[in-house]
Design an enzyme around this catalytic site. Structure first.
Site, PDB file in Angstrom:
ATOM      1  N   CYS A 162      30.095  55.944  77.348  1.00 25.39           N
ATOM      2  CA  CYS A 162      30.195  56.098  75.890  1.00 25.39           C
ATOM      3  C   CYS A 162      29.821  54.862  75.081  1.00 25.39           C
ATOM      4  CB  CYS A 162      31.604  56.528  75.515  1.00 25.39           C
ATOM      5  SG  CYS A 162      32.078  58.115  76.226  1.00 25.39           S
ATOM      6  N   HIS A 182      32.090  54.032  69.537  1.00 23.38           N
ATOM      7  CA  HIS A 182      33.216  54.070  70.459  1.00 23.38           C
ATOM      8  C   HIS A 182      34.348  53.269  69.820  1.00 23.38           C
ATOM      9  CE1 HIS A 182      35.026  54.794  74.364  1.00 23.38           C
ATOM     10  NE2 HIS A 182      35.577  53.607  74.230  1.00 23.38           N
TER      11      HIS A 182
END
Lengths: 97, 415
Positions: free
Chosen positions: B51, B105
């Site tokens: 991510c 993120h």
């Protein structure tokens, strides 16, 4: 626009064999970086030594390789890296990024 | 040049398991409908299949070796360079920029602020119910609550009576309404949490995928010639309560076949649940009269292995984990302007309506990358694309390591 389109990806590893932190190693634990180039015809990956303090990759420190010929093997299950002479690609890997 | 609004939608761990990418199992009518009026890049790839590195790379248009972010533990502006982000680029050019859900993120990777105020005009919104995502909220066969991987729930029984992506969609629609009549253009980024594990999803979506119709991955075993360094042991999946009960050997498994089928069933159900949220979002554009003035981008941070190669995660360089959906709707270009007030993206309820059939009219098969998104969105919205980066660009705040794909929208693909 006449160049063949390729894509690049990379993934770090803390060791040559699976460890508890192989999925997502912290920067300080990264020892190997797998650099991939993908074209329409193949995916070629070299797993190279990596220094997390200097962010330098050692292109002469090849830990492993992968080569998938996608026309024959679209799901990337048959790694034929060891079937080929990789001197040309290793020389290419020594080029600057 | 006329500037357009941008609705930037990013899913989490979504591989190309979509009808518009040829998946015959999944039911994704709303994304397929969006795709039918968009340009669809069939072969788009992330730069690192996890991510934070992938999102930071895409949103700065720099590769991981330039962001120097390979884990979750640093903020690029202090760690590598003060790179301009995609939303920042729009904000600096007069757009009102907003973040809902998981776009950057969270945590240190975005300075605990989702890069506010650099990237956003207002603090990022996170759905309150996400705090329960990894808690014991899944009712097991024993009637007790567990922190399971497979977690189909009665939404009304969940804490707060909702789920994160439902909350994010509500918030995004609310923000669209608030911006519909403003003079300045907007950039709204919406990051859905699904189909990321755990599969905490409304239970009704499971009924779309009867377990007896599920199949294993075509190649469910670890390849014999795969070097050990290339394998990842999917530790996050192993940690879930229901998976721990299976006593799967480390590192190679395998997962019992009946549980493999259930993981695949739940992943597909999570995709359909997320698809419904995309449908709610783009149909709101219609309702607000914004479809003629808004570019819609739909993508994911990376893919996910659904049992291929004995793997149940991202964390690799395999095609299934690096390949992502990438869809651009550009009004007047990928679809005609709607002058008659007809609905461009009517909501399709997958639980009650028949499937939507995607037509492969505007697909591109050439390989493209997520670092291409920044220059391409900028161009399609009416801004200039950033200039290409030099070979080494740590000192350059604004440049792209990708390509502006705008030319692909106006030329027929050959070869």
């Amino acid at each position: 626009k006449n160049e063949e389109a390729v894509s690049f990806s990379q993934y770090p590893r803390p060791a040559d064999t699976p460890q508890m932190n192989s999925d997502l190693p912290d920067l300080k634990d990264i020892k190997v970086m797998g650099y991939s180039v993908r074209s329409w015809d193949y995916r070629y990956t070299l797993w190279l030594g990596f220094n997390p303090k200097t962010f330098q990759v050692n292109v002469s420190d090849v830990h492993a390789g992968e080569l998938y010929v996608l026309a024959d093997d679209p799901t990337e299950d048959n790694n034929v890296y060891s079937d080929f002479d990789h001197s040309v690609m290793k020389n290419m890997a020594s080029l600057p990024p | 040049r006329e500037t357009r609004n941008v609705l930037f939608i990013i899913a989490d761990d979504l591989r190309t398991s979509l009808g518009c990418y040829g998946d015959s199992v999944v039911k994704s009518p709303n994304i397929d409908q969006l795709a039918s009026k968009s340009q669809v890049f069939l072969n788009a790839y992330a730069q690192q299949a996890v991510c934070a590195p992938s999102r930071t790379s895409m949103l700065t248009s720099r590769r991981p070796d330039t962001t120097r972010l390979y884990d979750f533990n640093s903020y690029w502006r202090v760690h590598s360079g003060n790179y301009t982000t995609l939303p920042q680029y729009f904000k600096d050019r007069g757009y009102f920029t907003m973040s809902v859900g998981k776009v950057f993120h969270p945590g240190i990777a975005s300075n605990y602020t989702d890069d506010y105020p650099y990237s956003w005009s207002t603090p990022a919104y996170h759905p309150p119910s996400f705090r329960y995502e990894k808690k014991k909220v899944c009712k097991g066969e024993d009637g007790k609550l567990h922190a399971n991987l497979l977690c189909a729930v009665d939404v009304a029984e969940q804490p707060g009576g909702t789920l994160p992506d439902l909350e994010s969609t509500d918030k995004a629609v609310q923000l669209l309404k608030s911006r519909a009549n403003k003079d300045d253009p907007f950039f709204l980024a919406v990051g859905f949490h699904k189909p990321h594990i755990p599969f905490r999803i409304p239970q009704e979506y499971l009924s779309l995928y009867p377990i007896e119709q599920m199949t294993l991955a075509p190649d469910p075993d670890v390849p014999k010639r795969l070097p050990p360094v290339a394998y990842n042991p999917w530790v996050d999946v192993r940690k879930r309560d229901d998976v721990q009960k299976l006593n799967i050997s480390f590192p190679y498994g395998p997962v019992p076949e009946d549980f493999q089928l259930r993981i695949r069933q739940y992943y597909y159900a999570a995709v359909s649940y997320m698809d419904a949220q995309v449908g709610r979002l783009v149909s709101a554009l219609d309702d607000l009269g914004l479809t003629n003035t808004t570019v819609v981008v739909f993508t994911s941070d990376h893919g996910w292995s659904l049992g291929e190669h004995g793997d149940w995660a991202k964390y690799s360089n395999f095609d299934v984990t690096t390949r992502v959906p990438l869809i651009f709707y550009v009004p007047g270009l990928t679809a005609q302007y709607d002058w008659l007030g007809e609905s461009t993206f009517p909501f399709i309820d997958v639980l009650t309506q028949s499937e939507y059939h995607f037509k492969y009219d505007t697909v591109r098969r050439q390989l493209v990358e997520l670092v291409d998104v920044f220059p391409t969105v900028s161009h399609m919205a009416g801004l200039r694309a950033p200039k290409p980066c030099a070979d080494v660009s740590f000192q350059e705040e604004l440049c792209t390591e990708g390509h502006n794909l705008a030319y692909t929208f106006q030329h027929v693909e050959t070869g």
